[in-house]
Design a protein around this motif. Structure first.
Motif, PDB file in Angstrom:
ATOM      1  N   THR A  59       0.849  -1.186   0.000  1.00 54.08           N
ATOM      2  CA  THR A  59       0.000   0.000   0.000  1.00 54.08           C
ATOM      3  C   THR A  59       0.887   1.241   0.000  1.00 54.08           C
ATOM      4  O   THR A  59       2.099   1.161  -0.144  1.00 54.08           O
ATOM      5  CB  THR A  59      -0.914  -0.008   1.234  1.00 54.08           C
ATOM      6  OG1 THR A  59      -0.117  -0.263   2.393  1.00 54.08           O
ATOM      7  CG2 THR A  59      -1.959  -1.091   1.132  1.00 54.08           C
ATOM      8  N   LYS A  60       0.278   2.419   0.171  1.00 52.54           N
ATOM      9  CA  LYS A  60       1.033   3.661   0.146  1.00 52.54           C
ATOM     10  C   LYS A  60       2.035   3.711   1.294  1.00 52.54           C
ATOM     11  O   LYS A  60       1.941   2.984   2.262  1.00 52.54           O
ATOM     12  CB  LYS A  60       0.071   4.848   0.232  1.00 52.54           C
ATOM     13  CG  LYS A  60      -0.872   4.968  -0.946  1.00 52.54           C
ATOM     14  CD  LYS A  60      -1.804   6.145  -0.762  1.00 52.54           C
ATOM     15  CE  LYS A  60      -2.780   6.253  -1.932  1.00 52.54           C
ATOM     16  NZ  LYS A  60      -3.724   7.382  -1.755  1.00 52.54           N
ATOM     17  N   HIS A  62       3.918   4.286   4.570  1.00 50.36           N
ATOM     18  CA  HIS A  62       3.441   4.366   5.941  1.00 50.36           C
ATOM     19  C   HIS A  62       2.030   3.798   6.098  1.00 50.36           C
ATOM     20  O   HIS A  62       1.359   4.080   7.078  1.00 50.36           O
ATOM     21  CB  HIS A  62       3.480   5.809   6.466  1.00 50.36           C
ATOM     22  CG  HIS A  62       4.856   6.382   6.492  1.00 50.36           C
ATOM     23  ND1 HIS A  62       5.991   5.615   6.605  1.00 50.36           N
ATOM     24  CD2 HIS A  62       5.278   7.668   6.439  1.00 50.36           C
ATOM     25  CE1 HIS A  62       7.059   6.396   6.603  1.00 50.36           C
ATOM     26  NE2 HIS A  62       6.661   7.639   6.497  1.00 50.36           N
ATOM     27  N   GLN A  63       1.570   3.040   5.125  1.00 51.09           N
ATOM     28  CA  GLN A  63       0.315   2.310   5.275  1.00 51.09           C
ATOM     29  C   GLN A  63       0.602   0.816   5.216  1.00 51.09           C
ATOM     30  O   GLN A  63       1.511   0.363   4.521  1.00 51.09           O
ATOM     31  CB  GLN A  63      -0.706   2.694   4.205  1.00 51.09           C
ATOM     32  CG  GLN A  63      -1.298   4.077   4.405  1.00 51.09           C
ATOM     33  CD  GLN A  63      -2.435   4.360   3.438  1.00 51.09           C
ATOM     34  OE1 GLN A  63      -2.785   3.537   2.607  1.00 51.09           O
ATOM     35  NE2 GLN A  63      -3.016   5.538   3.559  1.00 51.09           N
ATOM     36  N   THR A 290      -0.730   4.836  15.336  1.00 51.38           N
ATOM     37  CA  THR A 290      -1.239   3.902  14.343  1.00 51.38           C
ATOM     38  C   THR A 290      -2.753   4.083  14.263  1.00 51.38           C
ATOM     39  O   THR A 290      -3.461   3.823  15.228  1.00 51.38           O
ATOM     40  CB  THR A 290      -0.918   2.452  14.747  1.00 51.38           C
ATOM     41  OG1 THR A 290       0.480   2.306  14.897  1.00 51.38           O
ATOM     42  CG2 THR A 290      -1.418   1.479  13.692  1.00 51.38           C
ATOM     43  N   PHE A 293      -7.009   3.265   8.646  1.00 48.43           N
ATOM     44  CA  PHE A 293      -7.303   3.966   7.404  1.00 48.43           C
ATOM     45  C   PHE A 293      -8.518   3.351   6.713  1.00 48.43           C
ATOM     46  O   PHE A 293      -9.342   4.042   6.129  1.00 48.43           O
ATOM     47  CB  PHE A 293      -6.083   3.907   6.483  1.00 48.43           C
ATOM     48  CG  PHE A 293      -6.269   4.592   5.161  1.00 48.43           C
ATOM     49  CD1 PHE A 293      -6.211   5.979   5.059  1.00 48.43           C
ATOM     50  CD2 PHE A 293      -6.493   3.852   4.009  1.00 48.43           C
ATOM     51  CE1 PHE A 293      -6.384   6.614   3.838  1.00 48.43           C
ATOM     52  CE2 PHE A 293      -6.665   4.479   2.777  1.00 48.43           C
ATOM     53  CZ  PHE A 293      -6.611   5.870   2.698  1.00 48.43           C
ATOM     54  N   THR A 318      -6.460  -1.761   6.984  1.00 49.52           N
ATOM     55  CA  THR A 318      -5.335  -0.976   6.499  1.00 49.52           C
ATOM     56  C   THR A 318      -5.007   0.082   7.551  1.00 49.52           C
ATOM     57  O   THR A 318      -5.871   0.881   7.925  1.00 49.52           O
ATOM     58  CB  THR A 318      -5.646  -0.294   5.160  1.00 49.52           C
ATOM     59  OG1 THR A 318      -5.940  -1.294   4.179  1.00 49.52           O
ATOM     60  CG2 THR A 318      -4.446   0.531   4.684  1.00 49.52           C
ATOM     61  N   SER A 320      -2.569   3.260   9.028  1.00 51.42           N
ATOM     62  CA  SER A 320      -1.727   4.387   8.642  1.00 51.42           C
ATOM     63  C   SER A 320      -0.784   4.679   9.806  1.00 51.42           C
ATOM     64  O   SER A 320      -1.231   4.916  10.924  1.00 51.42           O
ATOM     65  CB  SER A 320      -2.575   5.618   8.325  1.00 51.42           C
ATOM     66  OG  SER A 320      -1.755   6.710   7.958  1.00 51.42           O
ATOM     67  N   ARG A 322       2.036   6.841  11.780  1.00 51.90           N
ATOM     68  CA  ARG A 322       2.481   8.243  11.903  1.00 51.90           C
ATOM     69  C   ARG A 322       3.610   8.330  12.909  1.00 51.90           C
ATOM     70  O   ARG A 322       3.715   7.533  13.831  1.00 51.90           O
ATOM     71  CB  ARG A 322       1.301   9.114  12.358  1.00 51.90           C
ATOM     72  CG  ARG A 322       0.146   9.152  11.384  1.00 51.90           C
ATOM     73  CD  ARG A 322      -0.977  10.016  11.948  1.00 51.90           C
ATOM     74  NE  ARG A 322      -2.136  10.026  11.068  1.00 51.90           N
ATOM     75  CZ  ARG A 322      -3.292  10.628  11.353  1.00 51.90           C
ATOM     76  NH1 ARG A 322      -3.424  11.248  12.512  1.00 51.90           N
ATOM     77  NH2 ARG A 322      -4.300  10.599  10.509  1.00 51.90           N
TER      78      ARG A 322
END
Length: 323
Positions: A59-60, A62-63, A290, A293, A318, A320, A322
């Motif tokens: 995934t993107k 930090h995901q 955390t 998402f 999912t 994300s 931080r």
């Protein structure tokens, strides 16, 4: 003068019956251990990366996409070709979504004296490696210490990302109906773009009562105490309000335990994953960076002819990450 041993008709019959039963057990075990791949893969602690594993989240940045799933591979769930086909269905589904980390329950290894019996564990592990999951926890963690008879919890973690270290624990409290199961949890510290995230997979007793709440506390304390600074995700089959005690108040008590531990439930509202019962859960730190998402449950994974790959819905999350 050498004496001959004389067997009475009764002792001879007992000996023959014992020998016959031993032969039946050996044949049964040999049939169960017929795997597609080398069973030595069961002993691997952390596999080396495969060519398909690029050690980066799919995934993107930090995901992280996770799946928690009870795959219903107990020794008595199904037999023969159906069990092999169900494993293939599961691996194909997981590979099609390209999860970053997969938390598995009910992939047990059974011990009977010197025999180590896998219920398709090596087949599943080999399939996951081909799908790009180059790292995993040991599949034989939790084998009963006496080594005589019983099975482990069947909990394990597969990852596309590097696993830094792993550890496991076994529950002090258990229900009588789980006497042959060495239930517990496994955890892995996984490196994600400079982050370290602690992922835990567990399977609690199916007997109901306060035991599952005690087991929940034990797992949370173990995961917290060793390294509280890391991101923490715990998921699995908690067997909260199982079929053994419908209408129970365990879920509310479970939420109280999470609150006391400064944790939150990702799927609130008693999400049903095994029929209508909220058996499976994912929990996170409340104050952690955390955040969720996206979340949802998997569909029932089936073959074209209607064969169910498992009897649970999976939890698809999912996260994300931080700073």
């Amino acid at each position: 003068m050498k004496q001959r041993m004389v067997w009475s008709s009764r002792s001879r019959a007992q000996y023959q019956i014992t020998a016959l039963l031993a032969l039946v057990v050996i044949v049964f075990l040999l049939c169960l251990t017929k795997e597609k791949e080398n069973p030595s893969i069961l002993h691997e602690k952390i596999a080396t990366p495969t060519a398909a594993n690029d050690a980066q989240p799919t995934t993107k940045q930090h995901q992280l996409r996770l799946l928690s799933l009870n795959i219903w591979q107990t020794l008595t769930s199904t037999t023969g070709a159906a069990k092999e086909e169900r494993i293939d269905l599961l691996v194909d589904y997981i590979a099609s979504i390209k999860y970053d980390i997969v938390l598995i329950q009910e992939l047990p290894v059974f011990t009977f004296g010197p025999f180590l019996v896998s219920s398709r564990a090596s087949q599943f592990s080999a399939g996951m490696a081909k799908a790009g999951y180059g790292f995993h926890t040991s599949l034989i963690d939790g084998i009963p210490a006496h080594g005589l008879f019983g099975q482990n919890a069947g909990v394990c973690i597969f990852s596309r990302l590097p696993i830094i270290k792993t550890f496991q624990g076994y529950f002090r409290d258990w229900n009588y109906n789980e006497i042959l199961n060495n239930k517990g949890f496994v955890a892995a510290d996984i490196s994600v773009n400079g982050y370290v995230i602690r992922i835990g997979s567990l399977h609690l007793d199916a007997g109901g009562g306060n035991v599952v709440l005690k087991q929940t506390r034990q797992a949370l304390e173990a995961l917290r105490s060793s390294s509280p600074k890391e991101h923490l995700v715990l998921a699995g089959d908690f067997n909260i309000c199982s079929k053994f005690n419908p209408g129970c108040k365990q879920y509310d008590e479970f939420l109280n335990i999470l609150h006391e531990s400064n944790l939150k439930e990702v799927f609130p509202g008693r999400t049903g994953t095994w029929r209508e019962w909220p058996m499976d859960h994912v929990v996170l730190d409340k104050n952690d960076q955390t955040v969720v998402f996206q979340q949802g449950t998997t569909p029932f994974i089936q073959s074209a002819n209607g064969l169910n790959a498992t009897d649970h819905l999976g939890l698809d999350v999912t996260l994300s990450l931080r700073d």
